[in-house]
Design an enzyme around this catalytic site. Structure first.
Site, PDB file in Angstrom:
ATOM      1  N   HIS A  10       0.846  -1.196   0.000  1.00 57.51           N
ATOM      2  CA  HIS A  10       0.000   0.000   0.000  1.00 57.51           C
ATOM      3  C   HIS A  10       0.874   1.236   0.000  1.00 57.51           C
ATOM      4  O   HIS A  10       2.103   1.136   0.163  1.00 57.51           O
ATOM      5  CB  HIS A  10      -0.907   0.014   1.243  1.00 57.51           C
ATOM      6  CG  HIS A  10      -0.149   0.118   2.543  1.00 57.51           C
ATOM      7  ND1 HIS A  10       0.281  -0.976   3.253  1.00 57.51           N
ATOM      8  CD2 HIS A  10       0.305   1.195   3.235  1.00 57.51           C
ATOM      9  CE1 HIS A  10       0.934  -0.587   4.338  1.00 57.51           C
ATOM     10  NE2 HIS A  10       0.973   0.725   4.347  1.00 57.51           N
ATOM     11  N   GLU A  61       8.169   1.265   4.074  1.00 59.96           N
ATOM     12  CA  GLU A  61       7.770   0.459   5.226  1.00 59.96           C
ATOM     13  C   GLU A  61       7.921  -1.013   4.857  1.00 59.96           C
ATOM     14  O   GLU A  61       7.598  -1.410   3.727  1.00 59.96           O
ATOM     15  CB  GLU A  61       6.301   0.729   5.591  1.00 59.96           C
ATOM     16  CG  GLU A  61       5.807  -0.136   6.757  1.00 59.96           C
ATOM     17  CD  GLU A  61       4.323   0.049   7.089  1.00 59.96           C
ATOM     18  OE1 GLU A  61       3.520   0.282   6.161  1.00 59.96           O
ATOM     19  OE2 GLU A  61       3.976  -0.045   8.277  1.00 59.96           O
ATOM     20  N   HIS A  99       4.809   7.195   2.558  1.00 59.53           N
ATOM     21  CA  HIS A  99       5.589   5.971   2.379  1.00 59.53           C
ATOM     22  C   HIS A  99       4.941   5.005   1.384  1.00 59.53           C
ATOM     23  O   HIS A  99       3.740   5.058   1.132  1.00 59.53           O
ATOM     24  CB  HIS A  99       5.834   5.249   3.713  1.00 59.53           C
ATOM     25  CG  HIS A  99       4.634   4.607   4.354  1.00 59.53           C
ATOM     26  ND1 HIS A  99       3.929   5.186   5.376  1.00 59.53           N
ATOM     27  CD2 HIS A  99       4.030   3.408   4.134  1.00 59.53           C
ATOM     28  CE1 HIS A  99       2.956   4.385   5.765  1.00 59.53           C
ATOM     29  NE2 HIS A  99       2.980   3.287   5.016  1.00 59.53           N
ATOM     30  N   HIS A 140       1.380  -1.529  14.653  1.00 60.62           N
ATOM     31  CA  HIS A 140       0.316  -0.531  14.523  1.00 60.62           C
ATOM     32  C   HIS A 140      -0.928  -1.011  15.265  1.00 60.62           C
ATOM     33  O   HIS A 140      -1.267  -2.202  15.220  1.00 60.62           O
ATOM     34  CB  HIS A 140      -0.090  -0.360  13.054  1.00 60.62           C
ATOM     35  CG  HIS A 140       0.973   0.239  12.187  1.00 60.62           C
ATOM     36  ND1 HIS A 140       1.604   1.429  12.485  1.00 60.62           N
ATOM     37  CD2 HIS A 140       1.497  -0.158  10.999  1.00 60.62           C
ATOM     38  CE1 HIS A 140       2.462   1.720  11.527  1.00 60.62           C
ATOM     39  NE2 HIS A 140       2.429   0.768  10.618  1.00 60.62           N
ATOM     40  N   HIS A 189      -5.684  -2.172   4.420  1.00 64.76           N
ATOM     41  CA  HIS A 189      -5.562  -0.966   3.601  1.00 64.76           C
ATOM     42  C   HIS A 189      -4.790  -1.252   2.334  1.00 64.76           C
ATOM     43  O   HIS A 189      -3.833  -2.021   2.310  1.00 64.76           O
ATOM     44  CB  HIS A 189      -5.000   0.241   4.351  1.00 64.76           C
ATOM     45  CG  HIS A 189      -3.636   0.064   4.973  1.00 64.76           C
ATOM     46  ND1 HIS A 189      -3.046  -1.149   5.189  1.00 64.76           N
ATOM     47  CD2 HIS A 189      -2.763   0.986   5.435  1.00 64.76           C
ATOM     48  CE1 HIS A 189      -1.863  -0.956   5.750  1.00 64.76           C
ATOM     49  NE2 HIS A 189      -1.673   0.318   5.908  1.00 64.76           N
ATOM     50  N   TYR A 229       9.955   1.240   9.642  1.00 70.24           N
ATOM     51  CA  TYR A 229      10.040   2.317   8.649  1.00 70.24           C
ATOM     52  C   TYR A 229      11.483   2.739   8.455  1.00 70.24           C
ATOM     53  O   TYR A 229      12.235   2.858   9.425  1.00 70.24           O
ATOM     54  CB  TYR A 229       9.246   3.539   9.109  1.00 70.24           C
ATOM     55  CG  TYR A 229       7.749   3.362   9.038  1.00 70.24           C
ATOM     56  CD1 TYR A 229       7.068   3.563   7.844  1.00 70.24           C
ATOM     57  CD2 TYR A 229       7.019   3.040  10.173  1.00 70.24           C
ATOM     58  CE1 TYR A 229       5.689   3.422   7.783  1.00 70.24           C
ATOM     59  CE2 TYR A 229       5.642   2.900  10.110  1.00 70.24           C
ATOM     60  CZ  TYR A 229       4.980   3.095   8.920  1.00 70.24           C
ATOM     61  OH  TYR A 229       3.621   2.960   8.851  1.00 70.24           O
TER      62      TYR A 229
END
Lengths: 102, 308
Positions: free
Chosen positions: B153, B266, B215, B247, B200, B256
Site C-alpha cells: 500500500h 515500510e 511511504h 500498529h 488498507h 520504517y
C-alpha cells in the site's frame, strides 16, 4: 610524501553556539547527531525532505545530490545546503536555515 | 467471494535523486528484482511473489517524491466503467497509451483532491513468481534482502481528505476500513481504504500541503522477517525512521526506513483479513499515538512531519 588535510574538523552551530569536533569524511547531519547536537532537525537523511536545511556561514564543503524543491541552484551557490548531504572539507560555521537569515 | 473492479495497488512510480543508489536500495535492501527499463531511463522492479512485471518504477529527477500510484483493475470493461464514474464525480480523466510503461496496457489517470496522481490499468505483462503453477515449492531460489513479497500500500498526505475519500469510495468502490477523527468529533484526520481483503490498499492523512508522499509499504511474510529487516537496516546503514513495532490501526507489524533519496519505505506484515461488510473502525485523536505505534503509544515528530 604528501601531507593529508586534517581528518577532524570543528563544526559550530551559530544558533545555539554548540561546537563539535567531527570526522571530515562524515555527512554533517550524522556528525551533529553523533555529537548530540539537536539544533539541526533530522529528516530523511537522503536529501529529499528539506528538514535539515542549513546556511553555511564559513568554511568549505562539498554536497551530494539535494532535492531542488528545497535548495535551488541559486541558494546552493550562496551556501545553503541540506546537512544530511553536506561533507565538510574544513572547519565550518553553520546556522539552521530560516528564510530571513542572512 | 468474487473480486472484480479495482484489484490491488499495481505499481508506484517514485522520483529519486540518484538512480544507481536507488536501484541498489530497492534490489539489495528490499530484495526486489529488476525486471525492465525504458528509453526514458526509468527502471522497473517487482517483489518476488508478484506475478506481473513491475510494482515499483524509479525515475531519476531533481526532487524526491511520488509521480503516481496505479491500481490494477480486473478488465478493460472495468477501466471504461471507472473512467465514466470518475467523470461523473467531476474528476478530469486522461489516457496514457498502451506501452508507455513497458508491458503495460492503456492507463487512465486523474488527480485526486489531495493533489496526488492516480492511474488505473487492466493489463500488465505476467512474468510469474519463479515457481511452477503445478506442485510449486513455497519460495523460489535466489531470494535476497528483506525478501519483500509484494507492494502492499501507500500512505499519502494531502489537504482535501474528504474529497479523496468520496472519489475512492463512490467512484472506485473502495471501503473505509479504519479512520481517525479529530478531537472536534467530526474532522477526518486519516482514512485507511481497502479494495481487497487487506486492511488498507491506500491511506491518506490530512496535511495542509497537497501531493505529499509519506511511504510505500512492502509486505514481508511474518514478524521474524520484520526482525531480519531491522538487522539489514542496521547492517547496511540504511536510515531508520522507527521500528520494529506494531500498529493499532490494521494491527500490522512494521519497520520504517528511508531510501537513499529520502522517500520513506515500510516493511509490513500481519494485519487482519478485511471484508466489505466489516464495520469501519474509528480511532479518536487522543488515542492517535496508540493507533499508529501501539507499543510506544506516542508518535515521533519525524514520522508526522517528514514527507517527500
Amino acid at each position: 610524501m604528501t601531507v593529508d588535510a586534517p581528518a577532524i574538523v570543528t563544526i559550530r552551530v551559530d544558533a545555539c553556539g554548540h561546537e563539535a569536533r567531527v570526522a571530515r569524511t562524515e555527512r554533517l547531519l550524522v556528525s551533529l547527531r553523533q555529537a548530540g547536537m539537536p539544533c539541526v532537525k533530522i529528516g530523511c537523511l537522503g536529501g529529499g525532505c528539506g528538514t535539515c536545511k542549513v546556511r553555511v556561514l564559513s568554511g568549505s564543503y562539498c554536497v551530494r545530490r539535494m532535492s531542488r524543491r528545497y535548495v535551488s541552484a541559486a541558494e546552493e551557490a550562496q551556501g545553503v545546503a541540506l546537512a544530511c548531504q553536506l561533507i565538510p572539507e574544513t572547519d565550518l560555521v553553520v546556522a539552521p536555515f530560516t528564510s530571513g537569515h542572512r | 467471494m468474487s473480486f472484480h473492479g479495482v484489484l490491488r495497488p499495481g505499481h508506484v512510480q517514485l522520483r529519486v535523486l540518484d538512480l544507481d543508489e536507488a536501484t541498489g536500495h530497492y534490489e539489495n535492501v528490499l530484495g526486489l528484482d529488476r525486471t525492465a527499463e525504458d528509453a526514458a531511463g526509468r527502471v522497473y522492479f517487482k517483489a518476488w511473489d508478484e506475478i506481473d512485471q513491475h510494482s515499483v518504477v524509479l525515475r531519476q529527477a531533481d526532487e524526491a517524491g511520488m509521480d503516481h500510484m496505479a491500481f490494477k483493475v480486473s478488465s478493460d470493461d472495468d477501466l471504461a466503467r471507472f473512467e465514466k464514474n470518475l467523470e461523473r464525480s467531476g474528476v478530469r480523466v486522461d489516457r496514457i497509451e498502451k506501452g508507455e510503461q513497458p508491458g503495460t496496457g492503456q492507463r487512465i489517470g486523474f488527480t485526486a483532491p489531495t493533489g496526488h496522481r492516480f492511474e488505473l490499468y487492466a493489463e500488465k505483462k505476467k512474468v510469474g513468481n519463479g515457481l511452477p503453477e503445478t506442485n510449486p515449492d513455497v519460495w523460489p531460489d535466489g531470494l535476497h534482502g528483506m525478501k519483500a513479497t509484494r507492494l502492499d500500500h501507500c500512505l499519502l498526505y494531502g489537504d482535501d481528505l474528504d474529497g479523496a475519500l468520496s472519489i475512492f469510495v463512490d467512484a472506485l468502490g473502495f471501503h473505509l476500513a479504519e479512520r481517525v477523527i479529530a478531537n472536534d468529533g467530526k474532522t477526518l484526520i486519516a482514512a485507511f481504504l481497502s479494495c481487497s481483503n487487506k486492511p488498507h490498499d491506500i491511506a491518506f492523512i490530512r496535511n495542509p500541503e497537497k501531493n505529499r508522499f509519506h511511504h510505500a509499504s512492502f509486505y514481508l511474510e511474518d514478524w521474524s522477517c520484520i526482525q531480519h529487516a531491522a538487522d539489514l537496516i542496521a547492517r547496511k546503514n540504511v536510515p531508520l525512521d522507527i521500528g520494529p513495532t506494531r500498529h493499532g490501526i490494521t494491527r500490522g507489524l512494521t519497520i520504517y526506513f528511508f531510501d537513499p533519496s529520502g522517500n520513506r519505505n515500510e516493511a509490513f506484515s500481519g494485519g487482519y483479513i478485511y471484508y466489505p461488510d466489516r464495520p469501519t473502525i474509528t480511532w479518536t485523536e487522543d488515542q492517535l499515538g496508540k493507533a499508529i505505534f501501539y507499543y510506544e503509544r506516542c508518535l515521533n515528530e519525524r514520522f508526522l512531519s517528514v514527507t517527500t
